[in-house]
Every structure is written in C-alpha cells, then in structure tokens.
Write a protein that holds these residues in place. Structure first.
Motif, mmCIF file in Angstrom:
data_model
loop_
_atom_site.group_PDB
_atom_site.id
_atom_site.type_symbol
_atom_site.label_atom_id
_atom_site.label_comp_id
_atom_site.label_asym_id
_atom_site.label_seq_id
_atom_site.Cartn_x
_atom_site.Cartn_y
_atom_site.Cartn_z
ATOM 1 N N GLN A 156 0.726 -1.199 -0.024
ATOM 2 C CA GLN A 156 -0.101 -0.054 -0.107
ATOM 3 C C GLN A 156 0.950 1.210 0.077
ATOM 4 O O GLN A 156 0.631 2.289 -0.490
ATOM 5 N N ARG A 159 2.315 1.926 -3.376
ATOM 6 C CA ARG A 159 1.024 2.299 -4.152
ATOM 7 C C ARG A 159 0.670 3.888 -4.053
ATOM 8 O O ARG A 159 0.516 4.662 -5.072
ATOM 9 N N SER A 160 0.660 4.189 -2.710
ATOM 10 C CA SER A 160 0.406 5.728 -2.586
ATOM 11 C C SER A 160 1.555 6.544 -2.842
ATOM 12 O O SER A 160 1.319 7.516 -3.447
ATOM 13 N N SER A 188 -3.638 -7.049 -2.342
ATOM 14 C CA SER A 188 -2.951 -5.704 -2.269
ATOM 15 C C SER A 188 -1.988 -5.453 -3.677
ATOM 16 O O SER A 188 -2.067 -4.172 -3.924
ATOM 17 N N MET A 192 -2.454 -2.278 -6.457
ATOM 18 C CA MET A 192 -1.273 -1.469 -6.851
ATOM 19 C C MET A 192 -1.314 -1.572 -8.442
ATOM 20 O O MET A 192 -1.208 -0.461 -9.073
#
Length: 746
Positions: A156, A159-160, A188, A192
C-alpha cells in the motif's frame, strides 16, 4: 507473620487472573481497576505477561497511565524481556507516538520478528514510508519474517507513493520468499497494479488460483476507475454466474458506479433487482450508490423511490438526491428536499452548500446566495476550496463581480481552479480586460494554466473582439500543445469568428486533428455569423459526405446562417431535413429561428402558420416574437402587433428591446399616445435601456462607440475622419442633385 504474605500472594494471583479475564472480554475499566488494587497492595507483579493486558487497557482508556506503566516496567527491570518491550512498542505505535515506539525499539537488546513488525507498522501507518522501507531492508539482513499486515502495508505504501518500479521489485521478493501465495497479499498487489494499468492487473488476476470476493471487487473497481464500465459489468457477471462468488456491499458499490458511468438505466434496474434478491438493499453505502445511479441516468423518480425506501440515511444520502435534482435541473424539488433535510436534523455540509450555490447561480438569486455565504462562515467552510470557488462563481453569475473579487482577494494561495473561476466570472460579466488581467497575474504567481483556464481565456478574448489578443491567446494554446485538441480548437475558431476573422477561424478549424460534430457546428456558425450563408450550407454538405450526422445544434447553426443571409427556401429545406432526413427531434430553438427567418423575409402568414404547428408544451421565445413584431412594422401589418407585444413583455419583462421596438413602431404609425405610454410603462417597471454600440478596430485594438456618447477619449483621432466622410457624403449628394437638375433641364 506468614499468613499475610500468603494472603497477599493469593490476592495477587487472583487479581492477575481477573486482569487477564477482563482483558479477553474487552472490559478495560475492570483491568485498570484491578491494576490499581495491586498498586495499593504495595506488591510487585512477577508475571510480566500481565503487562500486555494492562497496556491494552491503557491504549483504550488512558495514554498517560500507559506511560506510567512503562516507567514502572523500567524500574522493575522487565523491559529486558522481548515480549514486554513488544507490548510497550505496540502501545506507543497504536497511540500514534512514533518517536516513543522507535525509542523503545532502539533500547531493546533482543529483537524478534514481532519487534520488527511492530516498528515497521508504526512507520507505515504514520505515513513515514521512506523510513519504513529503509528499516525493512535492515530487518531482512537480520533474518526478519514479516507478517501479513506488514506485507500488505508495504504494498500500500508503494501504491500511495506511486513507486511502481519498487513495487514490482517487491513483487519479485514475495515470489522468491514464498509469500505470494497469501490471498490478502495478492489482493494488495492487485490493487497496486490497477493503478499502473489494467493489463498488469489482469495478468496477476489470471494467476491467482483462489480468487475471493476482494480479488473480484478490486478488478471491478479498477475497471470503473479507468472508465471501462463494460469490462467492469462483464467481470461482475462472470464473478456471479461462472464462479458463484458471493458479492458484498463493496462489490456492489463499484458495480453501481460502473453502471452509472455506462448510463444504461435498463441494466441499472436489473442490478437493483439483484440487490433486493441478495438482501443488500439495507446496506447504506449500496443504497446511496443506487440513488446516485438513478440520478446520473436521468431517472429522478426512481431515485426518489429508492431514497424513500432506505431504512436509514446519512448526509451522503441526502446529498446524492440533492445533486441529482440539481443535475437534472429540478431546482424547486432540490430546495424542497433541502427543507426536509433540515427538518430531519441533518446539518448541511460543504457538498450540500455547493449544490445550493449551483441553484443560486442558475436562478440568479443573490439573496439566497448571501444567506448561504452566511452559513458558510458560521460553519467554518470559508477555508474549503470547493465551497469558496463555488461562492465566487455564484456571485459572478448573479452579476455581483465585486463580491467575487473581494472573496478572491481574501484567498492567500488560490489554486488553478480559483484562478479559472475568477477569469470566467469577469468574462461572464462582460469584463474581458479584467479577465485577461487576472490571467496575467496568475502567470506571475507561477501557476501553470490547465485546459479549463485556457478555455476561459479564449472566451475572454472572444468577448473583447481584439484580433491581437486573440492571436496571443492562440499562441498560448499552441505552446501548451492544445491547439489541435477538438475542444480547444473549437474555442479558438469561435474566438476568431467573434473578431470577424473568418479566415483565421477556418485555419484554426483545419488544424484540429480529430474534428467532431461540435467543431463542424462551430465553423458553420462562424460562417453564418460573418455573413457567408452559402459557405455555411456548403460546409453542412461537406460534413455529411464525411459521414458525420448533424445534430440539432448543427442544424440550428445552419438555420441561423440562413436567417442572417435571408435564404428562406434553403432554411425551409434544412428545417424539413432535420426531421425527415436526419430523424432528429425538433426543438423550440429550431421553430424560433425559422419563425425569425420567415418574419424577416416578410412571410408573416407562413410564420404565424408555423407558430400554430408548434407542439403543445413548447413556448416560442422572445426573439421570435420580436422578429414578428419588427416585421409587422416593416411591412405595415398591424393585425398581430398587440399579440406579439404581449408575448415579448411576458417572456422578457426586464429587457428594454421589446418596449423600445413597440414604442418606435407606434411612433412610426403616428400613435404618439401609445408610444409615450410604452415608454412610461418601461420607466414604471424600472427597465434600464441598453444602448447600442459600434465596434471599431484601430491599431489592432477594439473600441466601442455607444449610442448617445458625446465624449470619447480617442475622439481627436476619429473626428477628422468622420468630418471627411461627412464632406464626401455631402459632395456625393450634391453631384446627384446636379445630375438630377441637369436631367430635368433637358
């Protein structure tokens, strides 16, 4: 002497047991109460495992007491136990005290995988991604085994940060370490990859052996996010029909959003039935999405029914229906809904206020706009960019540009939307110079324009009708690489058209890479506006040859060109083709334009016959009735004067054009009493006269001359020219008189 010791030990064991028992059932107050009893007994806890339960209670109830427990642990020397240190770290990490978490971690002599996981989770939860990544690299060197939560948070984090290359390398690490088989980790990674591109996501999705509801939901949400509603709905069908996966609320929210983007109300109603069968019509988030679906598909009645059947509602529910009313231009219903919302005890938020401001903007209701402004201040929303931008826009649309400017000036750091809104506001209020000034100020603040800003600038230059400014704005579009874009290119050709530069309009049209129906309609309108009706008709034929079907706007542009050029037969032919050849729906604007065309040509009987053929429910506009009234004057037909005049004054009671036209017509016919009465009526109603003006270009700058002006800053430049023209006219008239006299003498 031994009895008290034994009793004390027994009580301590009982209290420790009670602490663990209370902790297991989440009775945190009892845990702390038992801990205080132990402290009051003056004995020390020997079982260090009890501290984890006490710290959990402190996490739920008292951070300060947790720090006190930590101090007690240090005094008793329990901090050297790895499990105790982990419990203290967990307490600080979940309390958001990242510094204390790291401090405890650094002081621990022996760290296990739990220790590393806790501190890593602390970093990642707090958004300290870079520090978390560095620590993860160190942890791997110590043989660290990450847990599922840590792995999910790391994905995550990548991805952020949109660090997709690092994310793909982490994917490789998961494969090598054998951790990729974990379903939650796969999901997860799938999330992404949906941000990277659905092709990447589809490849991983196909590799997942056991796809759960989250896997399917991630894919459906990814397709919706990339505006691929068809693939989203196909995935949903495959998920339910082929694989028999039980859907949840999150899945259905994504499906409903995809259906709303697709705009097919039939599919939407099928999904609604599916929701009812699966018992998901009681899910608040699902029902909010369903209301939004119906609103976006234009079925406002079904949206109201779905809203009324909701067992309970939140602010999103009310805002969804309110936005639907506003979007579908049901402004009266929107205001009624807002009243019901207030009676229900639901406070308006920023979304509610923005919707109400849209209504004020459309209706031009300045009083309501000020009331909403007061509410914005009371609720502290003056720091919300969306609300302030909407308020600036609403005041401008209510022709209160000074209030818009005051609000704009109070914003310390306006964003690109705020700049664009202010430019648009000045343009709407007929102040192109000020709009262009704001654009230049935006450039000085180093704010880069976006396509919307550019469109507002082009509109301002079109309003100023200055060719030099228009060329400058065109240059801005070229430097931004948008001159060939269909939307921007169309705005450029329209801008040149308003300047009378039809050749430049055609060149801008030719530069558009992919021309759509809007581009063709605009160039046809440009030729018609500049007095080239035959060229406009030729462009219509050229467009049809290319396989583009004219829409009602295109036909209206052609009819307008015929009207300006007096091409009655051609206009009638185009009007008939709209319904017969193209199968398009006849709009009121088409009838009004054709009535105008017939009236200008003196065909009053045909114009009135066309009016009688207008379908029930359509109401002819003031411009068409004005054309009829003008034709009655020009062709000395007084039979329909009173009827046409009553329609004009009913449709546009605040416009001076109808009053002045009627007064002029009465005066031309010698009815001075009626002419004077019309002027008096205009004064009684407070109607202001809008003076006519002429636009003249001198040295690449546009100058306006208003009717009745006796003073003008550049009069010294024009007076000699005007005098020469006047002299030439007198000489020309004298020659004509001389020739006439000579002819009579012979």
């Amino acid at each position: 002497m031994r009895l008290p010791i034994v009793t004390s030990g027994t009580n301590l064991q009982n209290l420790c047991h009670k602490i663990k028992e209370s902790s297991s059932s989440g009775r945190w107050k009892e845990v702390l109460s038992h801990y205080r009893e132990i402290k009051e007994m003056g004995v020390q806890l020997i079982d260090h495992a009890v501290f984890s339960h006490i710290l959990k209670a402190c996490l739920a109830l008292s951070f300060s007491l947790g720090k006190s427990v930590h101090a007690s642990l240090i005094k008793q020397g329990f901090e050297s136990f790895t499990s105790v240190g982990n419990s203290v770290m967990d307490f600080y990490a979940k309390s958001g005290a990242l510094g204390s978490t790291v401090g405890v971690f650094n002081c621990m002599k022996t760290k296990d995988s739990v220790s590393w996981n806790i501190v890593l989770l602390g970093y990642l939860d707090q958004g300290a991604f870079e520090e978390g990544f560095n620590l993860f690299i160190q942890a791997r060197a110590f043989g660290f085994k990450p847990n599922i939560s840590t792995l999910v948070l790391i994905v995550q984090a990548y991805r952020s940060l949109r660090a997709f290359n690092d994310g793909r390398r982490f994917h490789g690490y998961l494969i090598q370490s054998g951790l990729l088989s974990l379903t939650s980790v796969q999901n997860s990674l799938l999330g992404m990859y949906t941000d990277m591109g659905m092709d990447y996501a589809k490849s991983l999705f196909d590799e997942i052996y056991e796809k759960d509801v989250i896997s399917w939901s991630v894919m459906i949400r990814g397709y919706v996010h990339t505006d691929n509603a068809i693939s989203a709905l196909e995935s949903f069908k495959q998920m339910v029909s082929e694989f028999g996966v039980e859907v949840d609320g999150q899945t259905m929210v994504s499906v409903l959003k995809g259906c709303a983007n697709f705009g097919d109300i039939r599919i939407g109603k099928l999904i609604h039935g599916f929701l009812v069968l699966r018992g998901l019509d009681y899910d608040l988030f699902v029902m909010n999405s369903l209301v939004d679906l119906y609103c976006k598909c234009g079925d406002i009645d079904s949206a109201v029914i779905a809203f009324r059947k909701m067992p309970y509602r939140n602010i999103v529910s009310w805002n969804s229906l309110l936005s639907g009313f506003v979007h579908n231009e049901n402004h009266a219903e929107a205001l009624t809904l807002f009243t019901s919302m207030r009676k229900s005890g639901v406070d308006a938020d920023e979304v509610t206020l923005v919707n109400l401001l849209i209504i004020c903007k459309v209706l031009g209701d300045l009083h309501q706009c000020k009331l909403i402004h007061a509410r914005v201040i009371r609720r502290g929303f003056q720091w919300n960019d969306l609300v302030m931008n909407s308020l600036i826009d609403a005041y401008a649309k209510c022709n209160q540009i000074n209030l818009s400017w005051i609000l704009f000036s109070q914003i310390k750091r306006p964003d690109i939307v705020t700049w664009s809104t202010m430019i648009s506001g000045f343009t709407h209020c007929g102040m192109p110079d000020e709009a262009i000034f704001v654009y230049r100020e935006m450039q000085r603040s180093l704010e880069n324009p976006n396509p919307v800003t550019l469109l507002n600038l082009l509109e301002a230059c079109a309003l100023s009708a200055e060719i030099a400014r228009s060329k400058w704005a065109h240059g801005v579009a070229i430097r931004m690489g948008l001159a060939s874009d269909a939307v921007v290119g169309t705005a450029i050709l329209d801008m040149y058209s308003k300047c009378g530069a039809i050749e430049a309009s055609r060149r801008a049209f030719d530069q558009i890479s992919v021309k759509n129906i809007v581009s063709w309609s605009a160039i046809i309108a440009a030729y018609g506006l500049n007095g080239f009706p035959h060229e406009a008709l030729a462009l219509l034929s050229e467009m049809e040859v290319l396989g583009l079907k004219p829409n009602p706007v295109t036909i209206l542009s052609v009819l307008s060109a015929c009207c300006h050029g007096g091409l009655v037969e051609e206009g009638l032919s185009v009007f008939k083709d709209l319904a017969n050849k193209h199968g398009a729906e006849l709009k009121l604007a088409h009838y009004s334009c054709l009535v105008d065309l017939l009236a200008r040509a003196g065909n009053l009987d045909d114009a009135l016959g066309l009016i009688k053929s207008i379908p029930v429910g359509m109401k002819l506009g003031a411009s068409a009735w004005g054309a009829l009234l003008s034709a009655c004057r020009n062709y000395e037909n007084r039979e329909f004067i009173e009827g046409a005049l009553s329609h004009i004054l009913e449709l546009e009671p605040s416009s001076s054009a109808g009053y002045l036209l009627a007064s002029s017509m009465y005066a031309a016919g010698g009815s001075w009493t009626d002419a004077s009465g019309m002027r008096c009526l205009m004064k009684e109603r407070g109607v202001k006269v809008v003076a006519g003006y002429s636009l003249v270009h001198v040295n690449n700058k546009a100058y306006t001359f208003t009717a009745g002006d006796k003073y003008y800053p550049l009069s010294h430049m024009f007076c000699p020219v005007i005098e020469q023209l006047h002299l030439c006219m007198k000489m020309d008239m004298g020659e004509k008189l001389l020739v006439t006299s000579g002819a009579d003498s012979f």
